[in-house]
Each structure stands twice: as structure tokens, then as C-alpha cells.
Design a protein around this motif. Structure first.
Motif, PDB file in Angstrom:
ATOM      1  N   UNK A 159     144.906  87.626 119.395  1.00 40.56           N
ATOM      2  CA  UNK A 159     145.215  86.054 119.659  1.00 40.56           C
ATOM      3  C   UNK A 159     144.145  85.949 120.605  1.00 40.56           C
ATOM      4  N   UNK A 160     142.931  86.183 120.568  1.00 36.87           N
ATOM      5  CA  UNK A 160     141.579  84.952 120.623  1.00 36.87           C
ATOM      6  C   UNK A 160     140.751  85.437 119.454  1.00 36.87           C
ATOM      7  N   UNK A 161     141.570  85.141 118.533  1.00 32.46           N
ATOM      8  CA  UNK A 161     140.883  85.300 116.944  1.00 32.46           C
ATOM      9  C   UNK A 161     140.254  83.802 116.431  1.00 32.46           C
ATOM     10  N   UNK A 162     140.495  84.720 114.885  1.00 30.35           N
ATOM     11  CA  UNK A 162     140.614  83.355 113.873  1.00 30.35           C
ATOM     12  C   UNK A 162     141.519  82.376 114.114  1.00 30.35           C
ATOM     13  N   UNK A 163     141.222  80.845 113.900  1.00 30.24           N
ATOM     14  CA  UNK A 163     142.829  79.745 114.095  1.00 30.24           C
ATOM     15  C   UNK A 163     142.784  79.833 112.313  1.00 30.24           C
ATOM     16  N   UNK A 164     144.589  79.952 112.291  1.00 32.26           N
ATOM     17  CA  UNK A 164     145.307  80.055 110.930  1.00 32.26           C
ATOM     18  C   UNK A 164     145.190  78.889 110.156  1.00 32.26           C
ATOM     19  N   UNK A 165     145.573  78.797 109.306  1.00 32.58           N
ATOM     20  CA  UNK A 165     145.931  77.168 108.888  1.00 32.58           C
ATOM     21  C   UNK A 165     147.128  76.794 108.891  1.00 32.58           C
ATOM     22  N   UNK A 166     148.030  78.064 109.690  1.00 36.98           N
ATOM     23  CA  UNK A 166     149.649  77.857 110.111  1.00 36.98           C
ATOM     24  C   UNK A 166     149.666  76.859 111.592  1.00 36.98           C
ATOM     25  N   UNK A 167     148.247  77.369 111.967  1.00 38.29           N
ATOM     26  CA  UNK A 167     148.598  76.563 113.119  1.00 38.29           C
ATOM     27  C   UNK A 167     148.619  77.389 114.300  1.00 38.29           C
ATOM     28  N   UNK A 168     148.287  79.194 115.067  1.00 39.41           N
ATOM     29  CA  UNK A 168     148.243  79.763 114.708  1.00 39.41           C
ATOM     30  C   UNK A 168     147.166  80.417 115.002  1.00 39.41           C
ATOM     31  N   UNK A 169     146.659  81.671 115.712  1.00 39.65           N
ATOM     32  CA  UNK A 169     145.198  81.779 116.185  1.00 39.65           C
ATOM     33  C   UNK A 169     146.288  83.354 116.395  1.00 39.65           C
ATOM     34  N   UNK A 170     144.533  84.084 115.085  1.00 37.15           N
ATOM     35  CA  UNK A 170     144.390  85.034 115.102  1.00 37.15           C
ATOM     36  C   UNK A 170     145.871  85.737 113.846  1.00 37.15           C
ATOM     37  N   UNK A 171     146.313  85.226 113.361  1.00 34.51           N
ATOM     38  CA  UNK A 171     147.186  86.051 111.853  1.00 34.51           C
ATOM     39  C   UNK A 171     146.300  86.346 111.108  1.00 34.51           C
ATOM     40  N   UNK A 172     147.696  87.569 110.809  1.00 29.18           N
ATOM     41  CA  UNK A 172     147.150  88.443 110.050  1.00 29.18           C
ATOM     42  C   UNK A 172     146.266  87.858 108.189  1.00 29.18           C
ATOM     43  N   UNK A 173     146.993  87.032 108.163  1.00 29.86           N
ATOM     44  CA  UNK A 173     146.588  85.533 107.064  1.00 29.86           C
ATOM     45  C   UNK A 173     145.023  84.925 107.030  1.00 29.86           C
ATOM     46  N   UNK A 174     145.045  85.113 108.882  1.00 28.23           N
ATOM     47  CA  UNK A 174     143.841  83.922 109.235  1.00 28.23           C
ATOM     48  C   UNK A 174     142.523  85.383 108.505  1.00 28.23           C
ATOM     49  N   UNK A 175     142.441  86.614 108.962  1.00 28.19           N
ATOM     50  CA  UNK A 175     141.924  87.657 108.197  1.00 28.19           C
ATOM     51  C   UNK A 175     141.248  88.172 106.964  1.00 28.19           C
ATOM     52  N   UNK A 176     142.878  88.017 106.699  1.00 31.61           N
ATOM     53  CA  UNK A 176     142.725  89.328 105.455  1.00 31.61           C
ATOM     54  C   UNK A 176     143.745  88.564 103.993  1.00 31.61           C
TER      55      UNK A 176
END
Ligand SMILES: [Zn+2]
Length: 330
Positions: free
Chosen positions: A172-189
Motif C-alpha cells: 500500500x505504501x510502495x512504488x507508484x504504478x503507471x496506472x495511478x495506484x500505488x504498490x501494484x504488482x506490476x510496479x515491482x515486477x
């Protein structure tokens, strides 16, 4: 119906369109590619018709033998009405009624779905998912697209966007994702997100092995440069790789406990890197899934690999017939 018949399909990607003619038992009868970089639909749509008809003729078939056509397109799109709205990589493709155009010009019923669902269907009908009732497919490429077959049917969801596995929030407080959410699986992998992260973190280290593997140019740092540095035991690269494997295991474990699949089929990253990816991920899975669900599930690599773009469209066509009760899968 167990008879064998051909279906035609198009896989619309950011730089090219894969065109495939496939028999319902999985033989690739014809294939071609259309360059689609910065292009306008007015020039591409007639080409799709021309090449599709040529593949059918070259295979010694008539158009009336083609039972259905399938089109795969990146999301977001209006999948209910068959309209490509405005994919991220295609700024000129705004509100293109692709299903109407293709079905009218070929005179054949046409089905439409997103590219990750198409990949799932392709593996299900023709690849590593054949014969299974509960399978999940993940693209594992620049982004992480997903498709879910549960109890013998592709899950579409209430607004036709089911299977967006890449955008489950893992942190929840992780990396910002290109989709607008924060901490998505895609933002890490996702391959693109990892590349962007390395470009940021290594910006002031031109001599870093990862940057060197990218020809010394920070903007060219990508997954291949990372992979090379991991095999050389570079500390930063190994820590990032291990974090990525842990996040992937977290995601696969969640999928195992939610869907209890027989197989999770993994795209590009898994088959391109093999054991250096699969082994650490498999070791971590017990932290994220119950014994029952992980013992029922095998992690496997995509069988169709680079050819998946030729099977994707035809698989959508077959699924359209399957869901209408006009095709019985093998
Ligand atoms: Zn996201």
C-alpha cells in the motif's frame, strides 16, 4: 462438435500486428506481421483485410470456411461494443469500431478481447494450458497482463476487465504504478517498471555493471542488463532480482489461494531466464500459499512463447464459438 476448422486472428500490438490462421486443433496454417508504429487506422485496417484474405487463399481455403475471426487489443478498450478507444501506445487509434469493420469486410463473425486474455486463451487451446479446467496466464513482459480460466471458462467480470492481476496492490505504501495506484504488482515486477527503477537508482553510477551492460547509456538500462549483472553476482543486481522473485512468489501464492488453479503459465521473463527465475520463486511460494493450493498447482513456462501473437487472435475466435456451444475444446 469435434470437427476441425480454421479460424483467423489479429493481435494488435504497440509496434506490430500479428496475423495468424490456425486450425481448431492448433496447426499454424499461415502467419504474417503488419508494422504498426505511429500508424493511422485508415492505412492499417485495409492492410489487415488484405493480409488476412491472402493468408486464407495461400492456405488453399475459401473465406466461407473460416468459422470466426478474433481480435486482441491492448486495454483499455470498449470490449462490449468492439471499439478500440485509445490504447497507450497508439495515439491515432481513437474510437475505432474494429469489430464492425473486420466482420463487414470479411463477412465472418468477429470476437474481441484484451491481449492478456488472448494469451491465456492461446495457451489454453493450443499451449501449456491444454486439457486443464483451472489455469492462469501471466504475460511477465514489459507489463504484467493476466487472464484467468476458472471451471472451464475465461473470467470476464462485470465490466469486462477481470484478470488485471498486474494491478493487485501488494504494498500500500510502495512504488507508484503507471496506472495511478500505488504498490501494484506490476510496479515491482513489470519489465518497464524495473528498468525505470534502475535508471533512477543508478543515474549517478555510469560505471555500474548494469549500466555498462546497457552500453554505458543509462536510458538503455533494461531487464537484459540486469540479468547479465545477476549472473556475475553483482550485489545490487542480486538484491533487486531477489526482491523481484519474492514479489512474484507473493503474487503467485495469492493466485493459488484465491483460484486454486492447476497451472500458472508464465510468459516472457520465465522462459527467457529459466531456472534463475523459477527456482527462487518456487522456494518462496510456501510463504504465500497453503500446502493444499500449492500442491495442486504447477508453475510452468509458456509453450507458445514468441509465436503467441499468431495464436492470440485465433484463440479469441475459438473461445467465441466455444462459449456459444459451437466448439468443443480438445
Ligand atoms: Zn497499477
Amino acid at each position: 462438435m469435434k470437427d476441425n476448422f480454421p479460424v483467423l486472428g489479429f493481435d494488435i500490438g504497440g509496434t506490430k500486428i500479428g496475423v495468424g490462421l490456425v486450425s481448431s486443433d492448433g496447426k499454424l496454417l499461415g502467419k504474417d506481421r503488419i508494422e504498426n508504429k505511429h500508424s493511422y487506422p485508415d492505412e492499417i485496417l485495409p492492410k489487415m483485410v488484405e493480409i488476412g484474405k491472402r493468408l486464407v487463399a495461400d492456405a488453399g481455403l475459401n473465406m466461407d470456411q473460416i468459422r470466426a475471426i478474433g481480435i486482441a487489443s491492448p486495454a483499455p478498450a470498449d470490449f462490449l461494443n468492439g471499439i478500440i478507444t485509445c490504447p497507450t501506445n497508439q495515439k491515432h487509434w481513437i474510437n475505432v469500431p474494429i469489430v464492425e469493420y473486420i466482420s463487414e469486410h470479411f463477412g465472418v463473425e468477429t470476437h474481441f478481447d484484451n491481449d492478456a486474455n488472448a494469451g491465456m486463451l492461446a495457451e489454453w487451446f493450443f499451449g501449456a494450458g491444454r486439457g486443464f479446467k483451472d489455469v492462469i496466464y501471466l504475460t511477465m513482459s514489459t507489463g504484467i497482463g493476466g487472464g484467468v480460466i476458472a471451471n472451464g471458462h475465461l473470467i470476464k467480470g462485470a465490466s469486462l476487465v477481470a484478470g488485471e492481476i498486474g494491478h493487485m496492490v501488494l504494498e500500500p505504501n510502495g512504488i507508484k504504478c503507471n496506472c495511478g495506484l500505488t504498490g501494484c504488482y506490476e510496479a515491482y515486477c513489470g519489465g518497464l517498471a524495473i528498468a525505470q527503477r534502475m535508471q533512477k537508482e543508478l543515474a549517478d553510477q555510469p560505471d555500474h555493471p548494469i549500466v555498462q551492460h546497457a552500453g554505458g547509456n543509462i536510458d538503455d538500462v533494461d531487464m537484459i542488463a540486469l540479468e547479465k549483472a545477476v549472473t556475475e553476482d553483482n550485489e545490487y543486481a542480486m538484491a533487486l532480482w531477489s526482491e523481484t522473485c519474492e514479489r512474484n512468489a507473493q503474487a503467485y501464492g495469492m493466485l493459488m489461494n484465491i483460484f486454486n488453479p492447476e497451472r500458472i503459465i508464465l510468459g516472457t521473463l520465465a522462459w527467457a531466464t529459466g531456472d534463475m527465475f523459477m527456482k527462487p520463486v518456487e522456494e518462496q511460494i510456501p510463504r504465500f500459499a497453503w500446502k493444499q493450493t500449492r500442491e495442486a498447482c504447477t508453475l510452468v513456462k509458456s509453450e507458445l512463447r514468441r509465436d503467441i501473437g499468431y495464436y492470440a487472435g485465433p484463440a479469441i475466435a475459438l473461445n467465441g464459438l466455444y462459449e456459444k456451444g459451437e466448439f468443443e475444446r480438445p
